[in-house]
Design a protein around this motif. Structure first.
Motif, short mmCIF file in Angstrom:
data_model
loop_
_atom_site.label_atom_id
_atom_site.label_comp_id
_atom_site.label_asym_id
_atom_site.label_seq_id
_atom_site.Cartn_x
_atom_site.Cartn_y
_atom_site.Cartn_z
N LEU A 1 0.82 -1.21 0.00
CA LEU A 1 0.00 0.00 0.00
C LEU A 1 0.86 1.27 0.00
O LEU A 1 0.51 2.26 -0.64
CB LEU A 1 -0.96 -0.01 1.19
CG LEU A 1 -2.04 -1.10 1.12
CD1 LEU A 1 -2.82 -1.17 2.42
CD2 LEU A 1 -2.97 -0.88 -0.06
N VAL A 2 2.01 1.23 0.69
CA VAL A 2 2.93 2.37 0.67
C VAL A 2 3.46 2.58 -0.75
O VAL A 2 3.56 3.72 -1.23
CB VAL A 2 4.08 2.17 1.69
CG1 VAL A 2 5.19 3.18 1.47
CG2 VAL A 2 3.55 2.27 3.11
N GLN A 3 3.80 1.48 -1.44
CA GLN A 3 4.27 1.61 -2.82
C GLN A 3 3.16 2.14 -3.73
O GLN A 3 3.40 2.99 -4.58
CB GLN A 3 4.80 0.28 -3.35
CG GLN A 3 5.39 0.38 -4.76
CD GLN A 3 6.55 1.35 -4.86
OE1 GLN A 3 7.54 1.22 -4.15
NE2 GLN A 3 6.44 2.35 -5.73
N LEU A 4 1.94 1.65 -3.52
CA LEU A 4 0.81 2.18 -4.29
C LEU A 4 0.62 3.67 -4.04
O LEU A 4 0.42 4.45 -4.98
CB LEU A 4 -0.48 1.43 -3.93
CG LEU A 4 -0.69 0.08 -4.61
CD1 LEU A 4 -1.81 -0.69 -3.93
CD2 LEU A 4 -0.98 0.26 -6.08
N ARG B 1 2.09 9.90 -9.73
CA ARG B 1 1.47 9.57 -11.02
C ARG B 1 2.52 9.20 -12.06
O ARG B 1 2.41 9.54 -13.24
CB ARG B 1 0.59 10.71 -11.52
CG ARG B 1 -0.59 11.00 -10.64
CD ARG B 1 -1.56 11.94 -11.31
NE ARG B 1 -2.74 12.15 -10.52
CZ ARG B 1 -3.76 11.29 -10.43
NH1 ARG B 1 -3.71 10.15 -11.06
NH2 ARG B 1 -4.80 11.56 -9.69
N ASP B 2 3.55 8.54 -11.56
CA ASP B 2 4.69 8.18 -12.41
C ASP B 2 5.28 6.88 -11.85
O ASP B 2 5.62 6.80 -10.68
CB ASP B 2 5.73 9.31 -12.35
CG ASP B 2 6.95 9.04 -13.21
OD1 ASP B 2 6.95 8.05 -13.97
OD2 ASP B 2 7.91 9.82 -13.11
N GLY C 1 8.08 5.74 -12.69
CA GLY C 1 9.53 5.93 -12.57
C GLY C 1 10.31 4.69 -12.93
O GLY C 1 10.16 4.13 -14.00
N GLU C 2 11.15 4.26 -12.00
CA GLU C 2 12.01 3.09 -12.23
C GLU C 2 11.42 1.82 -11.63
O GLU C 2 12.11 0.82 -11.49
CB GLU C 2 13.40 3.35 -11.64
CG GLU C 2 14.07 4.63 -12.09
CD GLU C 2 13.97 4.90 -13.58
OE1 GLU C 2 14.09 3.95 -14.38
OE2 GLU C 2 13.77 6.07 -13.94
N VAL C 3 10.15 1.84 -11.24
CA VAL C 3 9.52 0.67 -10.64
C VAL C 3 9.30 -0.39 -11.71
O VAL C 3 8.76 -0.13 -12.77
CB VAL C 3 8.18 1.04 -9.96
CG1 VAL C 3 7.60 -0.16 -9.24
CG2 VAL C 3 8.36 2.20 -8.99
N SER C 4 9.74 -1.61 -11.42
CA SER C 4 9.70 -2.69 -12.41
C SER C 4 8.39 -3.49 -12.33
O SER C 4 8.11 -4.15 -11.32
CB SER C 4 10.88 -3.64 -12.17
OG SER C 4 10.74 -4.81 -12.94
N ALA C 5 7.62 -3.42 -13.39
CA ALA C 5 6.39 -4.21 -13.47
C ALA C 5 6.71 -5.70 -13.50
O ALA C 5 5.94 -6.51 -12.96
CB ALA C 5 5.59 -3.81 -14.71
N LEU C 6 7.83 -6.07 -14.09
CA LEU C 6 8.23 -7.47 -14.14
C LEU C 6 8.48 -8.03 -12.74
O LEU C 6 8.02 -9.13 -12.42
CB LEU C 6 9.48 -7.64 -15.01
CG LEU C 6 10.01 -9.08 -15.17
CD1 LEU C 6 8.94 -10.00 -15.75
CD2 LEU C 6 11.25 -9.07 -16.06
N THR C 7 9.17 -7.27 -11.90
CA THR C 7 9.41 -7.72 -10.53
C THR C 7 8.10 -7.93 -9.78
O THR C 7 7.90 -8.95 -9.12
CB THR C 7 10.31 -6.71 -9.77
OG1 THR C 7 11.62 -6.77 -10.33
CG2 THR C 7 10.38 -7.03 -8.29
N THR D 1 1.16 -4.06 -9.84
CA THR D 1 1.57 -4.29 -11.23
C THR D 1 0.66 -3.51 -12.19
O THR D 1 1.16 -2.83 -13.11
CB THR D 1 1.54 -5.79 -11.58
OG1 THR D 1 2.38 -6.49 -10.68
CG2 THR D 1 1.99 -6.04 -13.01
N ALA D 2 -0.63 -3.59 -11.97
CA ALA D 2 -1.58 -2.88 -12.84
C ALA D 2 -1.37 -1.37 -12.75
O ALA D 2 -1.45 -0.66 -13.77
CB ALA D 2 -3.01 -3.24 -12.45
N THR D 3 -1.09 -0.86 -11.56
CA THR D 3 -0.86 0.57 -11.38
C THR D 3 0.40 1.02 -12.11
O THR D 3 0.41 2.07 -12.76
CB THR D 3 -0.79 0.92 -9.88
OG1 THR D 3 -1.99 0.46 -9.24
CG2 THR D 3 -0.64 2.41 -9.66
N ILE D 4 1.46 0.22 -12.00
CA ILE D 4 2.71 0.54 -12.71
C ILE D 4 2.45 0.61 -14.21
O ILE D 4 2.85 1.56 -14.88
CB ILE D 4 3.79 -0.52 -12.41
CG1 ILE D 4 4.22 -0.45 -10.95
CG2 ILE D 4 4.99 -0.35 -13.33
CD1 ILE D 4 5.02 -1.67 -10.48
#
Length: 201
Positions: free
Chosen positions: A130-133, A140-141, A143-149, A188-191
């Motif tokens: 939830l903190v990451q969300l 609204r970015d 950034g470098e967050v990996s959807a694959l991870t 993942t969906a948010t990323i």
């Protein structure tokens, strides 16, 4: 000896977890930035993983059901060091190491402590997601967050739901994995949503 569905679930989980944080690490190192990543989220995730690993060991659960956790913890520690470095807060790493090391020891001083910690572990891990969300929603970015991870994390939660039902059938562990599966899919969906939004701008 033929592989059973349980063996395939274990082996695929270990294989995915052996590299689960590598896409995230690669993205951070390539960009030279930890933009979009939350230190708080990672610290909560590490705390939850440490509690979960200690619980599994304390109750003597089969090694196959938690073998990936030392690997994930090591990868998270490396990722944390990278993030702290890019945020200019590398000196905090020693403080966090002392806290996590002391926590590892204190968790098994009494049976009620490890049981309470495991029940709180689901909330701790949910809070990390939830903190990451929240970080993603605020900026609204992605950034470098990996959807694959994050999608690999969802996969491992799904396989661990199956392996838990077949091996230990521990309700606290099942609730944790179901909750984490839902939240990992959501992150993942948010990323992907913010990545798509950024491309169309």
């Amino acid at each position: 000896m033929a592989l059973t569905l349980l063996d395939v679930a274990h082996w695929s989980t270990w294989a995915v977890c052996a590299v689960i944080k590598l896409p995230q690490l690669a993205a951070v190192l390539q960009a030279g930035s930890a933009r979009g990543l939350s230190v708080g989220s990672l610290l909560l995730e590490l705390a939850g993983f440490i509690v979960f690993l200690r619980y599994q060991i304390y109750y003597g659960y089969p090694l196959q059901t938690y073998l990936e956790y030392p690997i994930i913890i090591a990868q998270d520690a490396i990722l944390l060091l990278c993030i702290l470095h890019f945020y200019g807060k590398t000196k905090r790493a020693l403080f966090f190491a002392v806290i996590f090391g002391g926590g590892w020891y204190m968790l098994t001083l009494r049976k009620w402590i490890i049981d309470l910690a495991m029940n709180l572990c689901t909330f701790i891990n949910a809070a990390s997601k939830l903190v990451q969300l929240w970080c993603l929603w605020q900026t609204r970015d992605s950034g470098e967050v990996s959807a694959l991870t994050w999608s690999m994390s969802a996969y491992t939660c799904a396989t661990r739901i199956f392996t838990t039902v077949v091996t230990t059938n521990d309700l606290a562990v099942l609730i944790r994995f179901i909750t984490m599966l839902i939240l990992n899919i959501w992150v993942t969906a948010t990323i992907l949503h913010y990545r798509k939004t950024k491309k169309t701008d």
